[in-house]
Write an enzyme that holds these catalytic residues in place. Structure first.
Site, PDB file in Angstrom:
ATOM      1  N   TYR A 142      10.572 -10.065  -0.490  1.00  0.00           N
ATOM      2  CA  TYR A 142       9.606 -11.017   0.062  1.00  0.00           C
ATOM      3  C   TYR A 142       8.303 -10.290   0.325  1.00  0.00           C
ATOM      4  O   TYR A 142       8.297  -9.211   0.915  1.00  0.00           O
ATOM      5  CB  TYR A 142      10.140 -11.616   1.371  1.00  0.00           C
ATOM      6  CG  TYR A 142       9.168 -12.582   2.023  1.00  0.00           C
ATOM      7  CD1 TYR A 142       8.838 -13.791   1.412  1.00  0.00           C
ATOM      8  CD2 TYR A 142       8.589 -12.285   3.254  1.00  0.00           C
ATOM      9  CE1 TYR A 142       7.952 -14.682   2.010  1.00  0.00           C
ATOM     10  CE2 TYR A 142       7.699 -13.173   3.860  1.00  0.00           C
ATOM     11  CZ  TYR A 142       7.385 -14.371   3.239  1.00  0.00           C
ATOM     12  OH  TYR A 142       6.504 -15.240   3.833  1.00  0.00           O
ATOM     13  N   ASP A 237       5.430  -2.346  -0.579  1.00  0.00           N
ATOM     14  CA  ASP A 237       5.223  -3.282   0.525  1.00  0.00           C
ATOM     15  C   ASP A 237       6.050  -2.780   1.710  1.00  0.00           C
ATOM     16  O   ASP A 237       7.258  -2.980   1.768  1.00  0.00           O
ATOM     17  CB  ASP A 237       5.649  -4.689   0.105  1.00  0.00           C
ATOM     18  CG  ASP A 237       5.443  -5.707   1.224  1.00  0.00           C
ATOM     19  OD1 ASP A 237       5.055  -5.294   2.345  1.00  0.00           O
ATOM     20  OD2 ASP A 237       5.668  -6.900   0.972  1.00  0.00           O
ATOM     21  N   LYS A 265       3.172  -6.286  10.710  1.00  0.00           N
ATOM     22  CA  LYS A 265       4.190  -6.277  11.771  1.00  0.00           C
ATOM     23  C   LYS A 265       3.932  -5.207  12.842  1.00  0.00           C
ATOM     24  O   LYS A 265       3.058  -5.408  13.686  1.00  0.00           O
ATOM     25  CB  LYS A 265       5.577  -6.194  11.149  1.00  0.00           C
ATOM     26  CG  LYS A 265       5.808  -7.431  10.246  1.00  0.00           C
ATOM     27  CD  LYS A 265       7.209  -7.773   9.871  1.00  0.00           C
ATOM     28  CE  LYS A 265       7.233  -9.176   9.269  1.00  0.00           C
ATOM     29  NZ  LYS A 265       7.700  -9.274   7.906  1.00  0.00           N
TER      30      LYS A 265
END
Ligand SMILES: *Cc1c(COP(=O)(O)O)cnc(C)c1O
Length: 425
Positions: A142, A237, A265
């Site tokens: 994702y 990522d 995050k």
């Protein structure tokens, strides 16, 4: 104050599905989501006054637990000076220095407001830098919800993507080559066929949005070699794994040097922040230096930078990673022992403060394996944990997170609950 059921009824009339991010709606596990009215350390307090030990940690960011006093103080100090300037500010420079110091491959960095923005920009930059169109992504990885990344896979070794979401034109999807994770030959075949037009590869080096999958030995290095050979941009990522598995992310742990890295995050200390960074030669293609456009009204926001700087400094200065690894091992041991005793076919991949529980005895190496794990068992396990005061992610495809705050309260209690929940299956 209204309870969760009343709030959710109200929310559903006003917000699609009652939530501002889909997985919060508990659709995959069933039941009504709880609303949180406050959070402190490892504990969420719900609108129903239930206290829950939290293993979601706001889906990754809260590595120091909730409402950490040092981060709160940093935000408070920044708040006194103003909330947004629209000019460069000193915090941005300090943040860039910290990132470049911590993440081995990053020579220059640009701040954005979310992980999605970071990956979207990284893809555009890879295309702008190479003058090529196609990108390779992997099934189950994702990368946020930008159009060309919202694509999963069909079957076969080499699949030109079909849109995974309505609203993504097939012509966009056709520029994304989707391959199974952990299969190096699928990637080298793709390069042989489309090598001249592959701008880059993007991957979660430890896929953590399908539970938690580890790369096979040599897989990441193999991808690195292929990218170098075909002069494609390798994008890690690390929105999830950055500052989580080590201060320098997976790239430091596995000693691989990607060309670009995306972050998010943890980097925001609980406020909305993302970043991308990498080789100066590539990064300097971004506006205003280069022709690849990217911008953000609130990028480098002083409150968000102050929170993020405080969070990263805490990681840099303390012995956080040792403590997190100890707690991760404690959870793994408690669960593995119970699995052995009960004979339940399941496994618990874990590294540091990340883990997940797959209800299958087959090693999970890719999306197909993760899909075949036992959903019903997971959902029962989820609800038993929740009833007993432990909140794990409401989907079998999500990683669990431990924070440094779990040491003071929660980790022992949670291990007991995990054990009992397994025994009750
Ligand atoms: C969460 C996540 C994103 C998206 O970040 P947002 O801040 O939710 O937009 C991208 N990549 C990975 C690996 C993630 O875990």
């Amino acid at each position: 104050m209204q309870n969760s059921t009343d709030l959710f009824e109200r929310a559903q009339r006003l917000i699609p599905g009652g939530v501002n991010s889909p997985v919060r709606a508990f659709r995959s596990v069933g039941g009504t989501p709880f609303f949180t009215k406050s959070a402190q350390g490892a504990i969420l307090t719900t609108a129903d006054d239930q206290e829950l030990v939290d293993f979601v940690c706001t889906w990754g960011p809260a590595i120091h637990g909730h409402n950490h006093p040092v981060i709160r103080e940093a935000i408070g100090k920044a708040l006194e000076k103003g909330t947004s300037f629209g000019t460069p500010n000193p915090y941005e420079v300090e943040m860039a220095e910290l990132i470049i110091d911590l993440v081995p491959s990053i020579e220059k960095t640009r701040m954005v407001n979310s992980g999605t923005e970071a990956t979207m920009t990284a893809i555009r930059l890879a295309r702008g830098y190479t003058g090529r169109n196609k990108i390779i992504k992997f099934e189950g990885c994702y990368h946020g919800h930008a159009d060309s990344l919202l694509i999963k896979a069909g079957s076969g070794a080499l699949t030109l993507g079909n849109p995974d979401s309505a609203g993504v034109p097939e012509s966009f999807a056709a520029e994304t080559i989707v391959l199974p994770f952990n299969d190096l030959s699928a990637v080298s075949n793709a390069f042989e066929t489309y090598g001249d037009d592959i701008a880059g590869i993007i991957l979660e080096p430890y896929p953590a949005n399908v539970g938690l999958i580890f790369p096979r030995d040599g897989y990441l290095q193999g991808l690195r070699d292929l990218c170098s050979k075909y002069e494609s941009v390798m994008i890690f990522d690390e929105v999830m794994t950055g500052f989580r598995v080590s201060a320098g992310g997976v790239q430091e742990k596995e000693n691989i040097t990607p060309d670009l890295t995306t972050l998010g995050k943890i980097i925001g200390g609980g406020l909305p922040v993302g970043a991308l960074g990498g080789k100066s030669e590539i990064m300097d293609h971004l506006a205003p230096m280069g022709p690849v456009y990217q911008a953000g009204t609130l990028s480098g926001n002083p409150l968000a930078m102050a929170a993020g700087i405080a969070a990263l400094r805490l990681l840099k200065e303390g012995d956080c990673y040792d403590r997190l690894e100890q707690m991760g091992a404690q959870v793994r041991n408690a669960i593995s022992t119970t699995l052995q005793e009960t004979g339940i076919p399941a496994q618990i991949p874990q590294t540091g403060s990340m883990f997940c529980l797959y209800f299958t005895d087959k090693t999970v190496e890719n999306l197909d394996d993760a899909t075949q794990t036992d959903t019903e068992r997971f959902n029962k396990y989820f609800h038993t944990c929740l009833e007993n005061g432990v909140y794990i992610p409401p989907s079998k495809y999500e990683g669990n997170f431990i924070s440094t705050a779990h040491q003071q309260g929660g980790i022992d209690q949670a291990c007991d609950v995990f054990t009992q929940a397994l025994r009750s299956l």
